[in-house]
Design a protein around this motif. Structure first.
Motif, PDB file in Angstrom:
ATOM      1  N   MET A 224      -9.763   2.984   0.126  1.00 11.44           N
ATOM      2  CA  MET A 224      -8.875   2.555   1.192  1.00 11.44           C
ATOM      3  C   MET A 224      -8.221   3.778   1.809  1.00 11.44           C
ATOM      4  O   MET A 224      -8.196   4.859   1.208  1.00 11.44           O
ATOM      5  CB  MET A 224      -7.806   1.597   0.672  1.00 11.44           C
TER       6      MET A 224
ATOM      7  N   ILE B  39     -11.065   3.992   8.557  1.00  4.77           N
ATOM      8  CA  ILE B  39     -11.429   2.866   7.713  1.00  4.77           C
ATOM      9  C   ILE B  39     -12.438   3.387   6.707  1.00  4.77           C
ATOM     10  O   ILE B  39     -13.189   4.324   6.979  1.00  4.77           O
ATOM     11  CB  ILE B  39     -11.975   1.685   8.524  1.00  4.77           C
TER      12      ILE B  39
ATOM     13  N   ASP C  54       0.817  -1.222   0.000  1.00  2.00           N
ATOM     14  CA  ASP C  54       0.000   0.000   0.000  1.00  2.00           C
ATOM     15  C   ASP C  54       0.842   1.261   0.000  1.00  2.00           C
ATOM     16  O   ASP C  54       0.303   2.375   0.071  1.00  2.00           O
ATOM     17  CB  ASP C  54      -0.938   0.006   1.198  1.00  2.00           C
TER      18      ASP C  54
ATOM     19  N   PRO D 244      -7.945  -3.031   8.081  1.00  6.49           N
ATOM     20  CA  PRO D 244      -6.594  -3.598   8.037  1.00  6.49           C
ATOM     21  C   PRO D 244      -6.094  -4.000   9.422  1.00  6.49           C
ATOM     22  O   PRO D 244      -6.211  -3.230  10.388  1.00  6.49           O
ATOM     23  CB  PRO D 244      -5.746  -2.459   7.459  1.00  6.49           C
TER      24      PRO D 244
ATOM     25  N   SER E  33      -2.422  -3.965   4.364  1.00  4.32           N
ATOM     26  CA  SER E  33      -3.656  -3.242   4.036  1.00  4.32           C
ATOM     27  C   SER E  33      -4.249  -3.662   2.702  1.00  4.32           C
ATOM     28  O   SER E  33      -5.388  -3.305   2.401  1.00  4.32           O
ATOM     29  CB  SER E  33      -3.383  -1.732   4.021  1.00  4.32           C
TER      30      SER E  33
ATOM     31  N   ALA F 189      -2.598  -2.601  14.900  1.00  2.00           N
ATOM     32  CA  ALA F 189      -3.481  -1.882  13.981  1.00  2.00           C
ATOM     33  C   ALA F 189      -4.653  -1.275  14.740  1.00  2.00           C
ATOM     34  O   ALA F 189      -5.159  -1.878  15.690  1.00  2.00           O
ATOM     35  CB  ALA F 189      -4.002  -2.832  12.901  1.00  2.00           C
TER      36      ALA F 189
END
Length: 542
Positions: free
Chosen positions: A524, A518, A261, A438, A269, A450
């Motif tokens: 994303m 999120i 990512d 993620p 992710s 996370a």
């Protein structure tokens, strides 16, 4: 579900009542008994003082932990007979300061028990909150109660939830002497399946629905769990991956896939873009740590766990786990022989044969489960037109590091809904949005620091018996339930929610470690490349 215009009239006309939440009846059995159908009986109705606890303690095998520091409320328990061989119970919290709204909370696994802990979190918002025991009293992995009892299976599959919602609403209206302005649902795992099933079968039950990691495809998912065990057992086979190898596998997969990512933060992710290099995990490579590597046979097992499950003729049966889920993969690989979520389903739900063994399993059981669908539990209706047309809004979410219920199963449900609803994803997102998280495991927590807490089902209970929402961040920007309420009641779509984790992930007092938005699929979270990596302000959805 009321017509939208009527709701607005009710909310405005009853504003004073909704603010004070004044009950118009006493909290006793007589208040409720006369309105119940003949097959339902009041077990308890009692006032609970502010600051108290309530529940059934260790007698409740599924949910022995009680919520504490409750607001003042009326607690009601009802027993409902559904057949000569089955019954379920429901619990209802009716707060002294009611917000005019109703919330049903879900269950987990095969657990039997009223979910008082999640009810305790829900009542702190001001909701009248209901939960059912799904027709039995058991721990989450105990399934023997279903043996030979089709009626008990139906209670677990759908009937106890629907009946509890209907009776819970009736009792709520009676106690407050007022209509319910809005109705909501919140549940994860089995609770996610329960929510989807209710939406599909009874689309008028809720205005807003929050479902996490839904175990919706019962006939396929539970058989998939057994299939995964068949790949990994017996323990003496060369193919067997022991639980002690999973951390090493997880570390190597993060090393390979973390930066896809564009951000090296230890969090995968984009697991769907991660093509694992299995050669890097093999013991025969130069310099390999022989206590933290895989044989060729073990590598093949891992490939099967990640891959789609298909028959020998190529028929698709279910999706596999994603890279990044290794930290929780023991949930399907490392029970002694097979997980009770899988083998228990085969023995006690599907076949009514308590002696069924892992060695007896074969792929034909999926077709049998599709045909019989014990308890009518599978929630595979993708046409949500009635829910949409009634004004309903739904949020589904799933942790990308889930090692029990595959992330790709939720992807499958979402894609099938979009296709069934005409193929226009933008139009579907006007009432149904899907968030992937993620680094989050099954429903809550993380192994990679996370951000995982965002007001989703059962998350508050992980942080404390008196916790609700996201401590210190009880607003619609950080709490997905409050965001869903804004979508339903104010027409404000949920475009992002900020997730939080702490330095000690289950201890709020340790201080915030990271926050990050999120985003609704296909968006994303993207880092701006300049700001603090752990600050939500450095990220945006896109």
């Amino acid at each position: 579900m009321y017509l939208h215009g009527l709701k607005q009239v009710l909310v405005v006309a009853g504003l004073a009542l909704l603010k004070t939440g004044a009950a118009t009846n006493d909290c006793d059995k007589l208040t409720f008994a006369h309105i119940l159908p003949a097959h339902a009986k009041i077990e308890r109705a009692e006032l609970v003082e502010a600051g108290s606890t309530y529940g059934e303690g260790s007698e409740n095998l599924g949910y022995p932990v009680q919520p504490t520091n409750l607001p003042g409320l009326c607690a009601v328990t009802v027993r409902v007979t559904t057949s000569p061989t089955s019954k379920y119970r429901l619990g209802l919290f009716l707060p002294a300061e009611w917000n005019g709204k109703f919330l049903a909370v879900g269950n987990g696994g095969f657990a039997g028990g009223i979910n008082w802990l999640d009810m305790g979190a829900g009542v702190q918002y001001g909701f009248a909150v209901v939960s059912t025991d799904t027709g039995h009293n058991s721990e989450t992995t105990e399934v023997s109660w279903a043996l030979g009892n089709a009626e008990s299976k139906a209670d677990w599959g759908w009937r106890a939830v629907h009946g509890s919602v209907e009776l819970g609403k009736l009792l709520t209206r009676t106690y407050y002497g007022s209509p319910i302005a809005y109705s909501y649902y919140s549940g994860c795992s089995t609770g996610g399946r329960q929510g989807l099933k209710e939406v599909q079968e009874f689309p008028g039950s809720f205005d807003g629905v929050l479902v996490g990691a839904p175990a919706w495809y019962t006939s396929h998912l539970n058989n998939w769990v057994t299939k995964m065990a068949s790949y990994n057992w017996p323990a003496e086979d060369d193919k067997h991956i022991g639980w002690e190898l999973l951390p090493a596998i997880a570390a190597e997969v993060v090393k390979q896939c973390d930066g896809i990512d564009g951000v090296k933060d230890g969090i995968i992710s984009l697991p769907e873009h991660c093509a694992v290099d299995f050669e890097a995990l093999l013991c025969d490579r130069r310099g390999a740590n022989q206590s933290a590597c895989l044989t060729a046979a073990q590598s093949e097992t891992l490939k099967r766990v990640y891959g789609d499950w298909t028959t020998s003729d190529g028929e698709f049966l279910y999706k596999g786990l994603t890279p990044g889920s290794e930290g929780q993969m023991y949930a399907v690989l490392n029970y002694s022989e097979a997980s009770p979520y899988g083998i228990g389903y085969s023995r006690y739900f599907l076949l009514d044969n308590a002696t069924f063994a892992l060695s007896d399993f074969n792929d034909s059981l999926v077709a049998l489960a599709d045909r019989l669908d014990p308890g009518n539990s599978t929630a595979d209706n993708y046409n949500l037109t009635a829910f949409r047309d009634g004004g309903g809004k739904m949020i589904m979410y799933h942790g990308m590091a889930d090692g029990l219920v595959p992330l790709k199963g939720s992807n499958l449900y979402y894609d099938r809904v979009v296709e069934t609803m005409g193929g226009n994803e933008t139009a579907t997102q006007e009432f149904f949005r899907y968030f992937m998280v993620p680094g989050m495991q099954h429903c809550f927590t993380t192994r990679v620091d996370a951000p995982w807490a965002f007001g989703a089902p059962s998350q508050a209970g992980i942080l404390g018996n008196d916790t609700w929402s996201v401590p210190g961040h009880q607003d619609a920007r950080h709490d997905i339930m409050l965001a869903l309420m804004d979508w339903v009641e104010k027409g404000s779509p949920v475009n992002s929610v900020v997730a939080t984790t702490w330095k000690d992930q289950k201890e709020v007092a340790s201080g915030v470690l990271k926050q990050r938005p999120i985003c609704p699929y296909p968006q994303m979270a993207r880092q701006d490349g300049r700001g603090e990596l752990n600050a939500a302000e450095s990220w945006s959805c896109g």
